[in-house]
Write a protein that holds these residues in place. Structure first.
Motif, short mmCIF file in Angstrom:
data_model
loop_
_atom_site.label_atom_id
_atom_site.label_comp_id
_atom_site.label_asym_id
_atom_site.label_seq_id
_atom_site.Cartn_x
_atom_site.Cartn_y
_atom_site.Cartn_z
N ASN A 64 15.54 -41.69 -2.68
CA ASN A 64 15.80 -40.59 -1.76
C ASN A 64 14.73 -39.51 -1.89
O ASN A 64 14.23 -38.99 -0.89
N ASP A 65 14.38 -39.16 -3.13
CA ASP A 65 13.33 -38.17 -3.34
C ASP A 65 11.99 -38.66 -2.81
O ASP A 65 11.24 -37.89 -2.20
N ARG A 66 11.69 -39.90 -2.98
CA ARG A 66 10.44 -40.47 -2.49
C ARG A 66 10.39 -40.42 -0.96
O ARG A 66 9.38 -40.06 -0.37
N PHE A 67 11.51 -40.78 -0.32
CA PHE A 67 11.57 -40.71 1.14
C PHE A 67 11.31 -39.31 1.65
O PHE A 67 10.50 -39.10 2.56
N TRP A 68 12.00 -38.31 1.09
CA TRP A 68 11.81 -36.94 1.57
C TRP A 68 10.41 -36.43 1.27
O TRP A 68 9.84 -35.68 2.07
N PHE A 69 9.84 -36.80 0.15
CA PHE A 69 8.49 -36.35 -0.18
C PHE A 69 7.49 -36.90 0.83
O PHE A 69 6.72 -36.16 1.44
N TYR A 70 7.51 -38.21 1.04
CA TYR A 70 6.53 -38.81 1.94
C TYR A 70 6.78 -38.46 3.40
O TYR A 70 5.84 -38.36 4.19
N SER A 71 8.02 -38.27 3.77
CA SER A 71 8.27 -37.90 5.17
C SER A 71 7.79 -36.48 5.46
O SER A 71 7.29 -36.22 6.55
N THR A 72 7.90 -35.57 4.52
CA THR A 72 7.39 -34.21 4.77
C THR A 72 5.87 -34.16 4.68
O THR A 72 5.25 -33.33 5.33
N ILE A 73 5.27 -35.05 3.90
CA ILE A 73 3.82 -35.05 3.77
C ILE A 73 3.15 -35.78 4.93
O ILE A 73 2.13 -35.33 5.46
N PHE A 74 3.71 -36.92 5.36
CA PHE A 74 3.04 -37.75 6.37
C PHE A 74 3.77 -37.79 7.71
O PHE A 74 3.15 -37.60 8.76
N LEU A 75 5.08 -38.06 7.72
CA LEU A 75 5.79 -38.26 8.98
C LEU A 75 5.93 -36.97 9.79
O LEU A 75 5.77 -36.99 11.01
N GLY A 76 6.22 -35.86 9.13
CA GLY A 76 6.35 -34.59 9.86
C GLY A 76 5.07 -34.18 10.56
O GLY A 76 5.06 -33.93 11.77
N PRO A 77 3.94 -34.10 9.84
CA PRO A 77 2.69 -33.77 10.51
C PRO A 77 2.26 -34.79 11.55
O PRO A 77 1.72 -34.43 12.61
N ALA A 78 2.51 -36.09 11.31
CA ALA A 78 2.16 -37.11 12.30
C ALA A 78 2.98 -36.93 13.57
O ALA A 78 2.46 -37.08 14.68
N PHE A 79 4.24 -36.58 13.44
CA PHE A 79 5.09 -36.32 14.60
C PHE A 79 4.57 -35.12 15.41
O PHE A 79 4.46 -35.19 16.64
N LEU A 80 4.22 -34.04 14.72
CA LEU A 80 3.68 -32.88 15.42
C LEU A 80 2.33 -33.17 16.06
O LEU A 80 2.04 -32.71 17.18
N LEU A 81 1.49 -33.93 15.39
CA LEU A 81 0.21 -34.31 15.97
C LEU A 81 0.41 -35.17 17.22
O LEU A 81 -0.25 -34.97 18.23
N GLY A 82 1.37 -36.09 17.17
CA GLY A 82 1.69 -36.91 18.33
C GLY A 82 2.19 -36.08 19.50
O GLY A 82 1.80 -36.30 20.65
N LEU A 83 3.03 -35.09 19.22
CA LEU A 83 3.49 -34.20 20.29
C LEU A 83 2.34 -33.41 20.89
O LEU A 83 2.25 -33.25 22.11
N GLY A 84 1.45 -32.93 20.04
CA GLY A 84 0.30 -32.18 20.54
C GLY A 84 -0.62 -33.05 21.38
O GLY A 84 -1.09 -32.62 22.44
N LEU A 85 -0.89 -34.27 20.94
CA LEU A 85 -1.75 -35.17 21.71
C LEU A 85 -1.11 -35.54 23.04
O LEU A 85 -1.78 -35.59 24.08
N ALA A 86 0.17 -35.81 23.03
CA ALA A 86 0.87 -36.15 24.27
C ALA A 86 0.85 -34.98 25.24
O ALA A 86 0.64 -35.16 26.44
N GLY A 87 1.02 -33.78 24.72
CA GLY A 87 1.01 -32.60 25.59
C GLY A 87 -0.36 -32.32 26.18
O GLY A 87 -0.48 -31.97 27.35
N THR A 88 -1.41 -32.49 25.38
CA THR A 88 -2.75 -32.21 25.91
C THR A 88 -3.21 -33.31 26.86
O THR A 88 -3.90 -33.03 27.83
#
Length: 95
Positions: A64-88
């Motif tokens: 559980n700790d590993r999931f939350w660590f990697y999701s905040t490090i990689f998945l969260g920023p990747a999701f925001l980057l994807g939203l930004g790319l889709a919007g532009t």
């Protein structure tokens, strides 16, 4: 040792005109004012049960700790980057 009949009570508020505010017409402040006055005069029948304040220990697992660590490090920023790319890209196509 202070005897119960010699005990003093006080209700302290940070608002000098609390009981004269127009907000007293709503239920929450009205109940607070009513219950405070009953408590000040010593009417103990309004007191409810005391809740237990025992802390429940939080259980962590490595997975559980590993999931939350990697999701905040990689998945969260990747999701925001994807939203930004889709919007532009969508905005760029309208020009």
């Amino acid at each position: 040792d202070v005897k119960p009949e010699e005990e003093g009570r006080v209700v302290v508020l940070g608002d000098s005109d609390f009981l004269t505010d127009t907000i007293i017409r709503y239920e929450g402040p009205a109940y607070f004012a009513f219950d405070s006055m009953k408590w000040l005069v010593g009417d103990e029948s309004i007191q409810g049960t005391v809740n237990s304040e025992v802390d429940v220990p939080v259980q962590h697992t490595k997975e559980n700790d590993r999931f939350w660590f990697y999701s905040t490090i990689f998945l969260g920023p990747a999701f925001l980057l994807g939203l930004g790319l889709a919007g532009t890209r969508r905005r760029g196509g309208r020009r």
